[in-house]
Design a protein around this motif. Structure first.
Motif, PDB file in Angstrom:
ATOM      1  N   SER A 396      14.793   0.119   6.410  1.00 36.73           N
ATOM      2  CA  SER A 396      14.106  -0.558   5.293  1.00 36.73           C
ATOM      3  C   SER A 396      12.634  -0.785   5.631  1.00 36.73           C
ATOM      4  O   SER A 396      12.096  -1.899   5.508  1.00 36.73           O
ATOM      5  N   LEU A 397      11.978   0.276   6.056  1.00 38.44           N
ATOM      6  CA  LEU A 397      10.595   0.156   6.524  1.00 38.44           C
ATOM      7  C   LEU A 397       9.634  -0.092   5.371  1.00 38.44           C
ATOM      8  O   LEU A 397       9.789   0.464   4.283  1.00 38.44           O
ATOM      9  N   PRO A 398       8.612  -0.901   5.608  1.00 38.60           N
ATOM     10  CA  PRO A 398       7.571  -1.086   4.591  1.00 38.60           C
ATOM     11  C   PRO A 398       6.755   0.200   4.418  1.00 38.60           C
ATOM     12  O   PRO A 398       6.788   1.108   5.253  1.00 38.60           O
ATOM     13  N   SER A 399       6.003   0.239   3.347  1.00 34.78           N
ATOM     14  CA  SER A 399       5.106   1.374   3.119  1.00 34.78           C
ATOM     15  C   SER A 399       3.925   1.312   4.088  1.00 34.78           C
ATOM     16  O   SER A 399       3.586   0.250   4.634  1.00 34.78           O
ATOM     17  N   GLY A 400       3.287   2.445   4.266  1.00 39.41           N
ATOM     18  CA  GLY A 400       2.072   2.464   5.067  1.00 39.41           C
ATOM     19  C   GLY A 400       0.998   1.579   4.484  1.00 39.41           C
ATOM     20  O   GLY A 400       0.243   0.914   5.229  1.00 39.41           O
ATOM     21  N   GLN A 401       0.917   1.539   3.158  1.00 41.74           N
ATOM     22  CA  GLN A 401      -0.095   0.693   2.516  1.00 41.74           C
ATOM     23  C   GLN A 401       0.127  -0.779   2.847  1.00 41.74           C
ATOM     24  O   GLN A 401      -0.834  -1.515   3.137  1.00 41.74           O
ATOM     25  N   GLU A 402       1.382  -1.241   2.793  1.00 47.14           N
ATOM     26  CA  GLU A 402       1.665  -2.644   3.091  1.00 47.14           C
ATOM     27  C   GLU A 402       1.384  -2.974   4.551  1.00 47.14           C
ATOM     28  O   GLU A 402       0.890  -4.062   4.868  1.00 47.14           O
ATOM     29  N   ILE A 403       1.703  -2.050   5.445  1.00 47.76           N
ATOM     30  CA  ILE A 403       1.407  -2.270   6.870  1.00 47.76           C
ATOM     31  C   ILE A 403      -0.104  -2.410   7.070  1.00 47.76           C
ATOM     32  O   ILE A 403      -0.578  -3.316   7.759  1.00 47.76           O
ATOM     33  N   ALA A 404      -0.874  -1.490   6.471  1.00 52.28           N
ATOM     34  CA  ALA A 404      -2.331  -1.548   6.628  1.00 52.28           C
ATOM     35  C   ALA A 404      -2.891  -2.855   6.075  1.00 52.28           C
ATOM     36  O   ALA A 404      -3.758  -3.493   6.700  1.00 52.28           O
ATOM     37  N   LYS A 405      -2.400  -3.288   4.913  1.00 51.10           N
ATOM     38  CA  LYS A 405      -2.865  -4.563   4.353  1.00 51.10           C
ATOM     39  C   LYS A 405      -2.546  -5.717   5.296  1.00 51.10           C
ATOM     40  O   LYS A 405      -3.380  -6.605   5.521  1.00 51.10           O
ATOM     41  N   ALA A 406      -1.332  -5.726   5.840  1.00 51.11           N
ATOM     42  CA  ALA A 406      -0.930  -6.809   6.737  1.00 51.11           C
ATOM     43  C   ALA A 406      -1.784  -6.839   8.000  1.00 51.11           C
ATOM     44  O   ALA A 406      -1.983  -7.900   8.604  1.00 51.11           O
ATOM     45  N   MET A 407      -2.300  -5.675   8.403  1.00 46.68           N
ATOM     46  CA  MET A 407      -3.126  -5.591   9.602  1.00 46.68           C
ATOM     47  C   MET A 407      -4.607  -5.802   9.300  1.00 46.68           C
ATOM     48  O   MET A 407      -5.433  -5.819  10.222  1.00 46.68           O
ATOM     49  N   ASP A 413      -4.878   3.913  -0.615  1.00 47.84           N
ATOM     50  CA  ASP A 413      -4.038   3.332  -1.665  1.00 47.84           C
ATOM     51  C   ASP A 413      -3.537   4.339  -2.684  1.00 47.84           C
ATOM     52  O   ASP A 413      -2.767   3.992  -3.574  1.00 47.84           O
ATOM     53  N   ASN A 414      -3.969   5.598  -2.566  1.00 51.61           N
ATOM     54  CA  ASN A 414      -3.489   6.613  -3.503  1.00 51.61           C
ATOM     55  C   ASN A 414      -3.383   7.942  -2.770  1.00 51.61           C
ATOM     56  O   ASN A 414      -4.396   8.486  -2.309  1.00 51.61           O
ATOM     57  N   ILE A 415      -2.169   8.442  -2.636  1.00 51.21           N
ATOM     58  CA  ILE A 415      -1.931   9.717  -1.954  1.00 51.21           C
ATOM     59  C   ILE A 415      -1.382  10.674  -3.000  1.00 51.21           C
ATOM     60  O   ILE A 415      -0.165  10.742  -3.236  1.00 51.21           O
ATOM     61  N   PRO A 416      -2.267  11.391  -3.688  1.00 52.58           N
ATOM     62  CA  PRO A 416      -1.883  12.073  -4.933  1.00 52.58           C
ATOM     63  C   PRO A 416      -0.813  13.142  -4.769  1.00 52.58           C
ATOM     64  O   PRO A 416      -0.029  13.371  -5.698  1.00 52.58           O
ATOM     65  N   GLU A 417      -0.735  13.809  -3.606  1.00 56.21           N
ATOM     66  CA  GLU A 417       0.255  14.877  -3.453  1.00 56.21           C
ATOM     67  C   GLU A 417       1.688  14.362  -3.458  1.00 56.21           C
ATOM     68  O   GLU A 417       2.643  15.144  -3.572  1.00 56.21           O
ATOM     69  N   LEU A 418       1.854  13.034  -3.344  1.00 58.55           N
ATOM     70  CA  LEU A 418       3.201  12.451  -3.356  1.00 58.55           C
ATOM     71  C   LEU A 418       3.571  11.862  -4.716  1.00 58.55           C
ATOM     72  O   LEU A 418       4.640  11.252  -4.847  1.00 58.55           O
ATOM     73  N   ARG A 419       2.703  12.052  -5.711  1.00 59.79           N
ATOM     74  CA  ARG A 419       2.981  11.469  -7.017  1.00 59.79           C
ATOM     75  C   ARG A 419       4.280  12.001  -7.604  1.00 59.79           C
ATOM     76  O   ARG A 419       5.061  11.264  -8.219  1.00 59.79           O
ATOM     77  N   GLU A 420       4.539  13.284  -7.424  1.00 61.88           N
ATOM     78  CA  GLU A 420       5.755  13.875  -8.004  1.00 61.88           C
ATOM     79  C   GLU A 420       7.023  13.279  -7.399  1.00 61.88           C
ATOM     80  O   GLU A 420       8.102  13.338  -8.010  1.00 61.88           O
ATOM     81  N   PHE A 421       6.920  12.697  -6.194  1.00 61.85           N
ATOM     82  CA  PHE A 421       8.080  12.081  -5.548  1.00 61.85           C
ATOM     83  C   PHE A 421       8.134  10.580  -5.796  1.00 61.85           C
ATOM     84  O   PHE A 421       9.119   9.922  -5.444  1.00 61.85           O
ATOM     85  N   GLY A 422       7.065  10.026  -6.349  1.00 64.77           N
ATOM     86  CA  GLY A 422       7.009   8.597  -6.601  1.00 64.77           C
ATOM     87  C   GLY A 422       6.524   7.776  -5.435  1.00 64.77           C
ATOM     88  O   GLY A 422       6.689   6.546  -5.427  1.00 64.77           O
ATOM     89  N   PHE A 423       5.892   8.407  -4.427  1.00 61.80           N
ATOM     90  CA  PHE A 423       5.498   7.701  -3.212  1.00 61.80           C
ATOM     91  C   PHE A 423       3.985   7.679  -3.018  1.00 61.80           C
ATOM     92  O   PHE A 423       3.503   7.449  -1.905  1.00 61.80           O
ATOM     93  N   ASP A 424       3.218   7.911  -4.071  1.00 59.08           N
ATOM     94  CA  ASP A 424       1.775   8.015  -3.912  1.00 59.08           C
ATOM     95  C   ASP A 424       1.118   6.671  -3.592  1.00 59.08           C
ATOM     96  O   ASP A 424       0.116   6.625  -2.874  1.00 59.08           O
ATOM     97  N   ARG A 425       1.670   5.568  -4.097  1.00 62.37           N
ATOM     98  CA  ARG A 425       1.092   4.255  -3.831  1.00 62.37           C
ATOM     99  C   ARG A 425       1.981   3.380  -2.946  1.00 62.37           C
ATOM    100  O   ARG A 425       1.581   2.291  -2.546  1.00 62.37           O
ATOM    101  N   SER A 426       3.164   3.836  -2.653  1.00 60.98           N
ATOM    102  CA  SER A 426       4.063   3.163  -1.716  1.00 60.98           C
ATOM    103  C   SER A 426       4.677   4.268  -0.853  1.00 60.98           C
ATOM    104  O   SER A 426       5.722   4.834  -1.171  1.00 60.98           O
ATOM    105  N   THR A 427       3.999   4.580   0.231  1.00 58.16           N
ATOM    106  CA  THR A 427       4.220   5.813   0.982  1.00 58.16           C
ATOM    107  C   THR A 427       5.042   5.555   2.236  1.00 58.16           C
ATOM    108  O   THR A 427       4.773   4.592   2.974  1.00 58.16           O
ATOM    109  N   PRO A 428       6.043   6.403   2.511  1.00 60.59           N
ATOM    110  CA  PRO A 428       6.779   6.271   3.781  1.00 60.59           C
ATOM    111  C   PRO A 428       5.817   6.218   4.963  1.00 60.59           C
ATOM    112  O   PRO A 428       4.854   6.998   5.032  1.00 60.59           O
ATOM    113  N   LEU A 429       6.073   5.299   5.868  1.00 59.63           N
ATOM    114  CA  LEU A 429       5.130   5.006   6.945  1.00 59.63           C
ATOM    115  C   LEU A 429       4.842   6.223   7.814  1.00 59.63           C
ATOM    116  O   LEU A 429       3.703   6.391   8.272  1.00 59.63           O
ATOM    117  N   TRP A 430       5.819   7.075   8.071  1.00 55.92           N
ATOM    118  CA  TRP A 430       5.569   8.266   8.893  1.00 55.92           C
ATOM    119  C   TRP A 430       4.556   9.177   8.207  1.00 55.92           C
ATOM    120  O   TRP A 430       3.585   9.624   8.836  1.00 55.92           O
TER     121      TRP A 430
END
Length: 506
Positions: A396-407, A413-430
């Motif tokens: 249940s890992l947080p998104s990379g965006q949330e980790i960066a904000k917390a740090m 805040d926008n990774i457009p190539e992941l829009r089709e997967f739904g992860f452009d603004r909440s991106t898997p940390l890896w």
């Protein structure tokens, strides 16, 4: 084998899975134990426990992660494997999406893998099946103490040691040069079975065995007593290894500036109490898996081991399945040509070294078809990117965006190539880690939040280990022979272990 260390860190792990099923006073005591174990060396844990998962664990999300990590998907570097392993090395322009890193050598990748096997091993969780880190045992000791090599020492792990000289490791050959000791069925007799996944990691493990044995000889020649020689040799090897991590490896992967900043000004985010150091899932399950992006499709294993010719091979090749002497560089086999010529992997000044790949969102194509023998639990999926992405649902890992904000670090805040997967603004940390390196670090090293997180975990684990050189003698300098006094590098280590090109005559 030999998962116990001299610290006995594995005690008390059994029975962990029962706590959520009962409501008795006994169960409450067990729950309290788990609360105490939330920052325990025996279990995983979280650095950012208050952040939400990057996505819900639903069939739609699982399918999206599988599509994202599938061969031919956005992470696939689409290397033209039909060109063969040699041409993909000598003609890097054939893989325009898989660019070389001119500031790392090919050995950086496998040193990183070796280190990973030294302080984290998850034998219990399952991909995409939610698990609580604080209830999930870490089968390795989360210190940089080489327990993946030493096991429990000669008493608890006698199978790892020379029956005629218990202060030394057992080392075998059967090929042109040294090999890991093996059972009759070929299974390596080592402290962590993952160190036989590929030829390079097996070669590094063998080099550490030989390094220890050479240090034993050196100490005996200096008059060290028989009752002290093993412990003194172990400490010498471990401290030189830790020195390499702090002074060579970390500056390569996170940058010299961040390394020095953490050492000089302290850790901001990884701050467990003394004795409560733990392996964070943000590190284990995501950020430290950046090394998969550095793997080349193919390597030159050695210069003259294949009937006098170089041995080239893909890192993994389905054609090697079931072969006694595989065409690829998988581990688990013994043959004359299956050894590493280290001049390809580290810079001995002879012009033979090769680079690794940049840290970016392009993963070498062979990593989308792992042999099952290279997977710890032997279960599919066989795509390494799919496995990495599904593990985010496990923890249940947080998104990379949330980790960066917390740090408090600027956010992609926008990774457009992941829009089709739904992860452009909440991106898997890896993926976010790779994208940070690509965008902010030009693929040369980690950058942004992931660089800080990785550096703090490494340095924190060393500073919190009462036996490390950073804790006991932070101003200590290496004592083994080296090219530059007071320094020690992987090239120096390989030379002292006598696996370098000059010592081998190859």
């Amino acid at each position: 084998m030999g998962n116990l260390t001299r610290r006995g860190f594995l005690g008390g792990v059994a029975g962990a899975g029962a706590v959520t099923l009962a409501s008795s006073p006994a169960a409450a005591r067990v729950a309290a134990d788990f609360e105490a174990a939330a920052t325990s060396p025996r279990f995983f844990g979280r650095m950012f426990s208050g952040l939400p998962p990057f996505a819900e664990n639903t069939p739609r999300v699982q399918d999206a992660l599988r599509a994202m990590g599938a061969q031919g998907g956005p992470l696939d570097a689409k290397d033209p494997l039909h060109e063969g392993p040699i041409r993909l090395i000598t003609n890097p322009e054939l893989s325009p999406g898989n660019v070389d890193n001119p500031f790392h050598t090919a050995g950086t990748t496998f040193l990183g893998q070796f280190i990973d096997h030294d302080f984290t091993f998850d034998l219990h969780s399952r991909l995409a099946v939610p698990a609580e880190p604080e209830q999930s045992p870490n089968t390795r000791n989360p210190t940089l103490s080489l327990d993946s090599v030493y096991g429990g020492g000669p008493t608890l792990s006698p199978q790892l040691y020379d029956s005629n000289d218990r202060a030394k490791f057992r080392v075998e050959n059967g090929g042109l040069f040294e090999d890991l000791p093996r059972r009759s069925d070929g299974v390596a007799i080592i402290g962590d079975p993952r160190n036989d996944e590929n030829l390079m990691i097996a070669g590094l493990h063998a080099a550490f065995l030989l390094l220890h044995n050479r240090v034993v000889d050196r100490l005996r020649a200096q008059g060290t007593s028989a009752d002290r020689v093993f412990a003194d040799a172990q400490r010498t090897v471990v401290w030189h290894y830790q020195w390499i991590i702090v002074h060579e490896f970390l500056p390569q992967i996170i940058g010299f500036g961040i390394t020095q900043d953490i050492l000089a000004h302290g850790r901001r985010h990884y701050r467990p109490a003394q004795g409560q150091h733990f392996m964070p899932v943000e590190f284990q399950g995501a950020c430290y898996r950046f090394g998969h992006s550095m793997v080349r499709p193919s390597y030159r294993a050695n210069l003259a081991g294949d009937n006098g010719q170089p041995f080239f091979g893909f890192i993994f090749d389905p054609a090697g399945e079931g072969q006694a002497d595989p065409v690829d560089l998988r581990g688990g086999r013994r043959a004359r040509r299956r050894f590493i010529g280290w001049q390809t992997f580290f810079d001995f000044g002879d012009g033979q070294v090769r680079p690794n790949k940049r840290i970016d969102t392009n993963i070498s194509t062979p990593l989308f078809k792992l042999p099952l023998g290279a997977i710890a639990d032997g279960q599919p999926p066989i795509s390494l990117p799919q496995r990495n992405l599904l593990r985010h649902l496990t923890w249940s890992l947080p998104s990379g965006q949330e980790i960066a904000k917390a740090m408090g670090i600027p956010v992609l805040d926008n990774i457009p190539e992941l829009r089709e997967f739904g992860f452009d603004r909440s991106t898997p940390l890896w993926y976010y880690t790779l994208r940070e390196a690509e965008t902010l670090g030009d693929g040369i090293s980690l950058a942004g939040a992931s660089a800080r997180l990785v550096g703090e975990v490494f340095i924190g684990l060393l500073q919190l280990d009462p036996e490390s050189y950073l804790r006991q003698q932070p101003n200590w300098k290496p004592t083994l022979p080296s090219r530059n006094a007071g320094q020690f590098t992987m090239v120096d280590l390989l030379r002292f272990a006598r696996v370098d090109p000059s010592s081998r005559g190859q």
